[in-house]
Structures are given as structure tokens and as C-alpha cells.
Motif scaffolding. Structure first.
Motif, PDB file in Angstrom:
ATOM      1  N   ALA A   1      -5.003   3.769  -6.257  1.00 47.40           N
ATOM      2  CA  ALA A   1      -3.535   3.684  -6.257  1.00 47.40           C
ATOM      3  C   ALA A   1      -3.089   2.225  -6.348  1.00 47.40           C
ATOM      4  CB  ALA A   1      -2.969   4.346  -5.001  1.00 47.40           C
ATOM      5  N   LEU A   2      -3.767   1.343  -5.623  1.00 47.73           N
ATOM      6  CA  LEU A   2      -3.417  -0.078  -5.666  1.00 47.73           C
ATOM      7  C   LEU A   2      -3.662  -0.682  -7.045  1.00 47.73           C
ATOM      8  CD1 LEU A   2      -4.855  -1.130  -2.217  1.00 47.73           C
ATOM      9  CD2 LEU A   2      -2.455  -1.400  -2.923  1.00 47.73           C
ATOM     10  N   VAL A   3      -4.804  -0.370  -7.642  1.00 52.80           N
ATOM     11  CA  VAL A   3      -5.129  -0.906  -8.974  1.00 52.80           C
ATOM     12  C   VAL A   3      -4.060  -0.476  -9.973  1.00 52.80           C
ATOM     13  CG1 VAL A   3      -6.764  -0.735 -10.896  1.00 52.80           C
ATOM     14  CG2 VAL A   3      -7.595  -1.148  -8.572  1.00 52.80           C
ATOM     15  N   SER A   4      -3.687   0.789  -9.935  1.00 53.04           N
ATOM     16  CA  SER A   4      -2.671   1.293 -10.848  1.00 53.04           C
ATOM     17  C   SER A   4      -1.327   0.616 -10.595  1.00 53.04           C
ATOM     18  CB  SER A   4      -2.545   2.810 -10.678  1.00 53.04           C
ATOM     19  OG  SER A   4      -1.518   3.302 -11.499  1.00 53.04           O
ATOM     20  N   TYR A   5      -0.954   0.494  -9.335  1.00 50.20           N
ATOM     21  CA  TYR A   5       0.334  -0.095  -8.973  1.00 50.20           C
ATOM     22  C   TYR A   5       0.409  -1.568  -9.364  1.00 50.20           C
ATOM     23  CZ  TYR A   5       4.261  -1.623  -6.103  1.00 50.20           C
ATOM     24  OH  TYR A   5       5.447  -2.170  -5.671  1.00 50.20           O
ATOM     25  N   LEU A   6      -0.657  -2.308  -9.107  1.00 44.38           N
ATOM     26  CA  LEU A   6      -0.624  -3.750  -9.350  1.00 44.38           C
ATOM     27  C   LEU A   6      -0.559  -4.105 -10.830  1.00 44.38           C
ATOM     28  CD1 LEU A   6      -3.047  -4.973  -6.566  1.00 44.38           C
ATOM     29  CD2 LEU A   6      -0.560  -5.300  -6.691  1.00 44.38           C
ATOM     30  N   GLY A   7      -0.841  -3.161 -11.695  1.00 53.14           N
ATOM     31  CA  GLY A   7      -0.749  -3.413 -13.127  1.00 53.14           C
ATOM     32  C   GLY A   7       0.637  -3.823 -13.580  1.00 53.14           C
TER      33      GLY A   7
ATOM     34  N   ALA B   1       0.842  -1.201   0.000  1.00 56.75           N
ATOM     35  CA  ALA B   1       0.000   0.000   0.000  1.00 56.75           C
ATOM     36  C   ALA B   1       0.877   1.250   0.000  1.00 56.75           C
ATOM     37  CB  ALA B   1      -0.937  -0.005   1.208  1.00 56.75           C
ATOM     38  N   HIS B   2       1.938   1.226   0.776  1.00 57.60           N
ATOM     39  CA  HIS B   2       2.882   2.346   0.835  1.00 57.60           C
ATOM     40  C   HIS B   2       3.508   2.584  -0.543  1.00 57.60           C
ATOM     41  CE1 HIS B   2       6.714   4.363   1.773  1.00 57.60           C
ATOM     42  NE2 HIS B   2       6.050   4.901   2.768  1.00 57.60           N
ATOM     43  N   ALA B   3       3.991   1.515  -1.169  1.00 58.03           N
ATOM     44  CA  ALA B   3       4.619   1.644  -2.490  1.00 58.03           C
ATOM     45  C   ALA B   3       3.627   2.195  -3.515  1.00 58.03           C
ATOM     46  CB  ALA B   3       5.165   0.284  -2.942  1.00 58.03           C
ATOM     47  N   ALA B   4       2.384   1.717  -3.463  1.00 54.83           N
ATOM     48  CA  ALA B   4       1.355   2.188  -4.399  1.00 54.83           C
ATOM     49  C   ALA B   4       1.070   3.673  -4.192  1.00 54.83           C
ATOM     50  CB  ALA B   4       0.077   1.371  -4.225  1.00 54.83           C
ATOM     51  N   LEU B   5       0.992   4.088  -2.937  1.00 58.89           N
ATOM     52  CA  LEU B   5       0.702   5.494  -2.643  1.00 58.89           C
ATOM     53  C   LEU B   5       1.873   6.403  -2.999  1.00 58.89           C
ATOM     54  CD1 LEU B   5      -1.223   5.024   0.694  1.00 58.89           C
ATOM     55  CD2 LEU B   5      -2.159   5.915  -1.456  1.00 58.89           C
ATOM     56  N   VAL B   6       3.095   5.932  -2.784  1.00 60.50           N
ATOM     57  CA  VAL B   6       4.265   6.733  -3.161  1.00 60.50           C
ATOM     58  C   VAL B   6       4.268   6.960  -4.669  1.00 60.50           C
ATOM     59  CG1 VAL B   6       6.789   6.711  -3.339  1.00 60.50           C
ATOM     60  CG2 VAL B   6       5.685   6.163  -1.168  1.00 60.50           C
ATOM     61  N   ARG B   7       4.027   5.886  -5.423  1.00 61.54           N
ATOM     62  CA  ARG B   7       4.001   6.025  -6.883  1.00 61.54           C
ATOM     63  C   ARG B   7       2.879   6.963  -7.325  1.00 61.54           C
ATOM     64  NH1 ARG B   7       3.419   1.011 -10.919  1.00 61.54           N
ATOM     65  NH2 ARG B   7       5.550   0.628 -10.231  1.00 61.54           N
ATOM     66  N   SER B   8       1.699   6.761  -6.784  1.00 60.18           N
ATOM     67  CA  SER B   8       0.551   7.588  -7.149  1.00 60.18           C
ATOM     68  C   SER B   8       0.783   9.049  -6.760  1.00 60.18           C
ATOM     69  CB  SER B   8      -0.708   7.043  -6.475  1.00 60.18           C
ATOM     70  OG  SER B   8      -1.829   7.801  -6.809  1.00 60.18           O
ATOM     71  N   GLY B   9       1.338   9.277  -5.583  1.00 59.55           N
ATOM     72  CA  GLY B   9       1.628  10.636  -5.137  1.00 59.55           C
ATOM     73  C   GLY B   9       2.661  11.320  -6.001  1.00 59.55           C
ATOM     74  N   ARG B  10       3.675  10.558  -6.409  1.00 62.34           N
ATOM     75  CA  ARG B  10       4.702  11.117  -7.299  1.00 62.34           C
ATOM     76  C   ARG B  10       4.077  11.523  -8.631  1.00 62.34           C
ATOM     77  NH1 ARG B  10       8.348   7.153  -7.228  1.00 62.34           N
ATOM     78  NH2 ARG B  10       7.355   6.099  -8.978  1.00 62.34           N
TER      79      ARG B  10
ATOM     80  N   LEU C   1      -2.757   9.787   3.192  1.00 60.01           N
ATOM     81  CA  LEU C   1      -3.029   8.357   3.283  1.00 60.01           C
ATOM     82  C   LEU C   1      -1.811   7.582   3.780  1.00 60.01           C
ATOM     83  CD1 LEU C   1      -5.141   7.821   0.052  1.00 60.01           C
ATOM     84  CD2 LEU C   1      -5.907   8.374   2.367  1.00 60.01           C
ATOM     85  N   LEU C   2      -0.631   7.990   3.354  1.00 57.96           N
ATOM     86  CA  LEU C   2       0.591   7.365   3.854  1.00 57.96           C
ATOM     87  C   LEU C   2       0.696   7.529   5.375  1.00 57.96           C
ATOM     88  CD1 LEU C   2       3.136   8.415   1.115  1.00 57.96           C
ATOM     89  CD2 LEU C   2       2.549   6.068   1.752  1.00 57.96           C
ATOM     90  N   GLU C   3       0.400   8.712   5.855  1.00 56.10           N
ATOM     91  CA  GLU C   3       0.444   8.960   7.296  1.00 56.10           C
ATOM     92  C   GLU C   3      -0.575   8.100   8.029  1.00 56.10           C
ATOM     93  OE1 GLU C   3      -0.112  13.187   7.553  1.00 56.10           O
ATOM     94  OE2 GLU C   3       1.941  13.596   6.886  1.00 56.10           O
TER      95      GLU C   3
END
Length: 100
Positions: A67-73, A22-31, A46-48
Motif C-alpha cells: 500500500a505504501l509503495v503504491s501510495y508513494l508513487g 500509512a493511514h492515507a496509503a491504506l485508505v487509498r488501497s482499501g478503496r 491494518l488501519l485498526e
């Protein structure tokens, strides 16, 4: 996963690996949001919340799901199974929050 004392909020009970994905997905989405010009992307909050084990409202759960859907692709293989578990957890929480 438990319902919080805050009306309409849900605390997510994530495994360590799940929280990492979840952290990795949010970092990517936030970037990506920052690169698109957003000055205070929701992902930061959300990270906090994940780090502090705070409850999420329905809109925050939806942002996490996106964010998860995008990351898991194209996630690394090691992140796929725990990521799918987190996605199921978040989707179920959204369903409960909306009364589905």
C-alpha cells in the motif's frame, strides 16, 4: 520498533506523520480493493492495528508495504519523506520477521 510478545508479530513505532501517511496509503488501497469487488479488504484490519498500536504479522506487513509503495508513487510532497521513513521501517520489520 519492538518485537511483540505474540510470536512472529511486530509492533511498528511510527511517528505521528508516519502513521498519517500509512493511514492515507491504506485508505487509498482499501478503496481500490473495494472498487475491485473485495468485500472485506485487509486494509481495514491494518488501519485498526495502526490506530490501536497492535502488532503486525508478516503478511500484514507485506500488505502495508504494498500500500505504501503504491501510495508513494504519486503522494503529495508533504507525505513523501515520512512515507519513505515508514516504508523503511516496514521493510526492515519484514526482514526481521523472515530472518533476513
Amino acid at each position: 520498533m519492538t518485537t511483540s510478545a505474540h510470536e512472529g508479530s511486530t509492533t511498528l513505532d511510527l511517528s505521528r506523520k508516519g502513521a498519517w501517511v500509512a493511514h492515507a496509503a491504506l485508505v487509498r488501497s482499501g478503496r481500490e480493493a473495494t472498487e475491485a469487488g473485495e468485500t472485506q479488504p485487509v486494509e481495514r484490519r491494518l488501519l485498526e492495528k495502526i490506530e490501536d498500536d497492535e502488532p503486525f504479522d508478516a503478511a500484514e506487513l507485506s500488505a502495508l508495504r504494498d500500500a505504501l509503495v503504491s501510495y508513494l508513487g504519486d503522494a503529495p510532497v508533504r507525505d513523501r519523506a515520512p512515507g519513505r521513513d515508514v516504508l523503511r521501517t516496514v521493510t526492515a520489520a519484514i526482514g526481521r520477521a523472515s530472518g533476513v
